[in-house]
Design a protein around this motif. Structure first.
Motif, mmCIF file in Angstrom:
data_model
loop_
_atom_site.group_PDB
_atom_site.id
_atom_site.type_symbol
_atom_site.label_atom_id
_atom_site.label_comp_id
_atom_site.label_asym_id
_atom_site.label_seq_id
_atom_site.Cartn_x
_atom_site.Cartn_y
_atom_site.Cartn_z
ATOM 1 N N SER A 1 -64.339 -23.707 16.333
ATOM 2 C CA SER A 1 -64.090 -22.488 17.043
ATOM 3 C C SER A 1 -63.903 -21.399 15.901
ATOM 4 N N VAL A 2 -64.087 -20.146 16.391
ATOM 5 C CA VAL A 2 -63.879 -18.871 15.631
ATOM 6 C C VAL A 2 -62.750 -18.281 16.479
ATOM 7 N N ILE A 3 -61.589 -18.024 15.767
ATOM 8 C CA ILE A 3 -60.782 -17.283 16.703
ATOM 9 C C ILE A 3 -59.900 -16.373 15.886
ATOM 10 N N ASP A 4 -59.812 -15.182 16.705
ATOM 11 C CA ASP A 4 -58.952 -13.998 16.130
ATOM 12 C C ASP A 4 -57.400 -14.379 15.959
ATOM 13 N N GLY A 5 -56.959 -14.576 14.976
ATOM 14 C CA GLY A 5 -55.548 -14.921 14.846
ATOM 15 C C GLY A 5 -54.486 -13.699 15.427
ATOM 16 N N GLN A 6 -54.961 -12.721 15.013
ATOM 17 C CA GLN A 6 -53.878 -11.655 15.723
ATOM 18 C C GLN A 6 -54.031 -11.564 16.999
ATOM 19 N N ARG A 7 -55.183 -11.666 17.838
ATOM 20 C CA ARG A 7 -55.117 -11.789 19.262
ATOM 21 C C ARG A 7 -54.598 -12.886 19.928
ATOM 22 N N MET A 8 -54.622 -14.035 19.175
ATOM 23 C CA MET A 8 -53.934 -15.266 19.501
ATOM 24 C C MET A 8 -52.378 -15.139 19.357
ATOM 25 N N GLY A 9 -51.990 -14.347 18.465
ATOM 26 C CA GLY A 9 -50.564 -14.017 18.361
ATOM 27 C C GLY A 9 -49.903 -14.705 17.115
ATOM 28 N N PHE A 10 -50.684 -15.535 16.255
ATOM 29 C CA PHE A 10 -50.123 -16.299 14.940
ATOM 30 C C PHE A 10 -50.330 -15.692 13.549
ATOM 31 N N SER A 11 -50.675 -14.287 13.731
ATOM 32 C CA SER A 11 -51.165 -13.495 12.599
ATOM 33 C C SER A 11 -50.404 -12.137 12.869
ATOM 34 N N ARG A 12 -49.819 -11.450 11.757
ATOM 35 C CA ARG A 12 -49.282 -10.260 11.940
ATOM 36 C C ARG A 12 -50.506 -9.072 11.338
ATOM 37 N N PHE A 13 -51.454 -9.806 10.776
ATOM 38 C CA PHE A 13 -52.648 -9.015 10.305
ATOM 39 C C PHE A 13 -53.936 -9.243 10.941
ATOM 40 N N ALA A 14 -54.938 -8.586 10.705
ATOM 41 C CA ALA A 14 -56.156 -9.010 11.281
ATOM 42 C C ALA A 14 -56.776 -10.294 10.287
ATOM 43 N N MET A 15 -57.103 -11.332 11.028
ATOM 44 C CA MET A 15 -57.848 -12.071 10.343
ATOM 45 C C MET A 15 -58.500 -13.206 11.533
ATOM 46 N N TYR A 16 -59.661 -13.915 11.012
ATOM 47 C CA TYR A 16 -60.419 -14.849 11.795
ATOM 48 C C TYR A 16 -59.951 -16.160 11.226
ATOM 49 N N MET A 17 -59.920 -17.357 12.096
ATOM 50 C CA MET A 17 -59.680 -18.644 11.779
ATOM 51 C C MET A 17 -61.216 -19.360 12.053
#
Length: 231
Positions: free
Chosen positions: A148-164
């Motif tokens: 997967s390629v996930i937007d951490g901020q969109r998922m709610g587990f990051s306060r800043f912009a990051m991709y996992m």
């Protein structure tokens, strides 16, 4: 259509996006007027971020707007190096021949999760996955596929912009051991025996075990939204 009221994580995302646009603009312009306008945008972004902190009543979030602005200003590059983009984290779902997943307990939080780390310059994403697994668990592995390629901020587990970027890897050797600074425990777990304090298993667990047991699904990614800033 009824629009929902913004939540703290919406405000945090809007703040990060405004700050990124302003910092990128300052990295590309030498026009004093434009730089002043971009700095004004940074102050607005700081107001939004402080409002998000107040809504959450989170004492650990710095609430002084000047602190945010100063931090952003100190991290502005010139030209392409100044183009602000999300940070990249790399995770590894490592499986063994018994259909188990390799999890680590974070030393700082006590939370269990698959091995993860920030992408390092000079390494490919899959090389980072292999390195993090070895460093955090003592297990050697080989990458098999991208899960997967996930937007951490969109998922709610990051306060800043990051991709996992999450990779499925196969264990090839090594022995379990903890990292002296990063992990307090490490182990192999089946789908019904994962620790209670395992983070986010509801969204990544089924996909991870499907890959481990040889029934992989196409790589997951966040679908485009009809209204990016309100959903």
């Amino acid at each position: 259509m009824t629009s929902r009221a913004p939540e703290p994580r919406d405000l945090a995302r809007w703040s990060s996006s405004l700050a990124a646009i302003a910092r990128t603009g300052m990295g590309f312009t030498e026009n004093l007027y434009e730089r002043e306008r971009y700095e004004e945008v940074l102050h607005i972004a700081a107001d939004i971020r402080a409002a998000a902190a107040e809504m959450e009543e989170a004492a650990e979030i710095e609430r002084e707007q000047d602190h945010f602005v100063q931090e952003w200003l100190e991290n502005i590059g010139e030209g392409v190096p100044g183009y602000v983009t999300p940070k990249i984290a790399v995770g590894a779902v490592v499986g063994n021949d018994d259909g188990e997943i390799l999890l680590v307990q974070r030393a700082d939080s006590g939370i269990w999760l698959y091995p993860t780390g920030w992408a390092d310059v000079g390494y490919s994403a899959s090389e980072v996955a292999v390195k993090e697994v070895s460093e955090e668990t003592g297990i050697e592995c080989e990458p098999v596929s991208l899960i997967s390629v996930i937007d951490g901020q969109r998922m709610g587990f990051s306060r800043f912009a990051m991709y996992m970027l999450l990779f499925h890897c196969r264990a090839t050797g090594g022995e379990l051991r903890t990292h002296p600074l990063e992990t307090s425990d490490v182990g192999w777990f089946g789908p019904t025996s994962m620790p209670e304090a395992t983070a986010g298993a509801s969204w990544w667990g089924p996909t991870a075990f499907a890959a481990i047991t040889g029934d992989p699904t196409p790589a997951r990614f966040d679908p485009p939204r009809d209204n990016v800033w309100r959903t």
